[in-house]
Design a protein around this motif. Structure first.
Motif, PDB file in Angstrom:
ATOM      1  N   SER A  55      88.814 101.040  33.750  1.00 23.08           N
ATOM      2  CA  SER A  55      90.118 101.309  33.040  1.00 23.08           C
ATOM      3  C   SER A  55      89.899 101.107  31.621  1.00 23.08           C
ATOM      4  N   PRO A  57      91.488 100.865  27.776  1.00 19.95           N
ATOM      5  CA  PRO A  57      92.454 100.431  26.953  1.00 19.95           C
ATOM      6  C   PRO A  57      93.113 101.603  26.283  1.00 19.95           C
ATOM      7  N   GLN A  58      94.586 101.378  26.016  1.00 18.92           N
ATOM      8  CA  GLN A  58      95.253 102.142  25.312  1.00 18.92           C
ATOM      9  C   GLN A  58      94.695 102.793  23.961  1.00 18.92           C
ATOM     10  N   ARG A  73      81.040  99.048  27.296  1.00 19.46           N
ATOM     11  CA  ARG A  73      81.908  98.050  27.970  1.00 19.46           C
ATOM     12  C   ARG A  73      80.944  97.083  28.821  1.00 19.46           C
ATOM     13  N   PRO A  92      89.337  93.085  26.309  1.00 15.70           N
ATOM     14  CA  PRO A  92      89.677  94.123  27.492  1.00 15.70           C
ATOM     15  C   PRO A  92      90.685  94.972  27.257  1.00 15.70           C
ATOM     16  N   GLU A  93      91.806  94.597  26.723  1.00 14.43           N
ATOM     17  CA  GLU A  93      92.868  95.380  26.570  1.00 14.43           C
ATOM     18  C   GLU A  93      93.030  96.068  25.411  1.00 14.43           C
ATOM     19  N   GLY A  94      92.110  96.216  24.650  1.00 12.86           N
ATOM     20  CA  GLY A  94      91.875  96.807  23.424  1.00 12.86           C
ATOM     21  C   GLY A  94      92.822  96.063  22.309  1.00 12.86           C
TER      22      GLY A  94
END
Length: 105
Positions: A55, A57-58, A73, A92-94
């Motif tokens: 996944s 991040p945005q 990653r 991890p979420e940017g």
């Protein structure tokens, strides 16, 4: 033309060569069978075990004027290398970098 009898030494050598040819032939046949089985197992169309989806991040918020050259990653963070060699570490979420390292000179 008359046939000559083989000496005991020549008979042993001939027997050894026959065994050697038989063993090499059996090895080649077994190797080909193994390759066929491996190809069949690999390409038989059976579904592989599901893998965890990666996944993304945005967004990664890079400093102004920097362009990403590489993204990697790791287990607990993302690493973005800018085109000038600066390395940025992201959660991890940017979002914004949690740590940055300047390019070596």
């Amino acid at each position: 033309m008359e046939e000559q009898e083989l000496s005991p030494e020549d008979a042993r050598t001939l027997r050894f060569l026959r065994i050697l040819v038989f063993v090499l032939t059996a090895t080649m046949i077994a190797g080909m069978a193994l390759l066929i089985v491996l190809f069949w197992l690999r390409f038989s169309g059976r579904e592989a075990a599901p893998t965890e989806m990666l996944s993304l991040p945005q967004a990664f918020e890079l400093p102004a004027g920097e362009t990403p050259a590489a993204v990697t990653r790791a287990k607990e963070f993302w690493v973005v290398v800018a085109d000038d060699g600066t390395v940025h570490f992201f959660a991890p979420e940017g979002g914004a970098p949690i740590r940055s390292l300047d390019a070596p000179e």
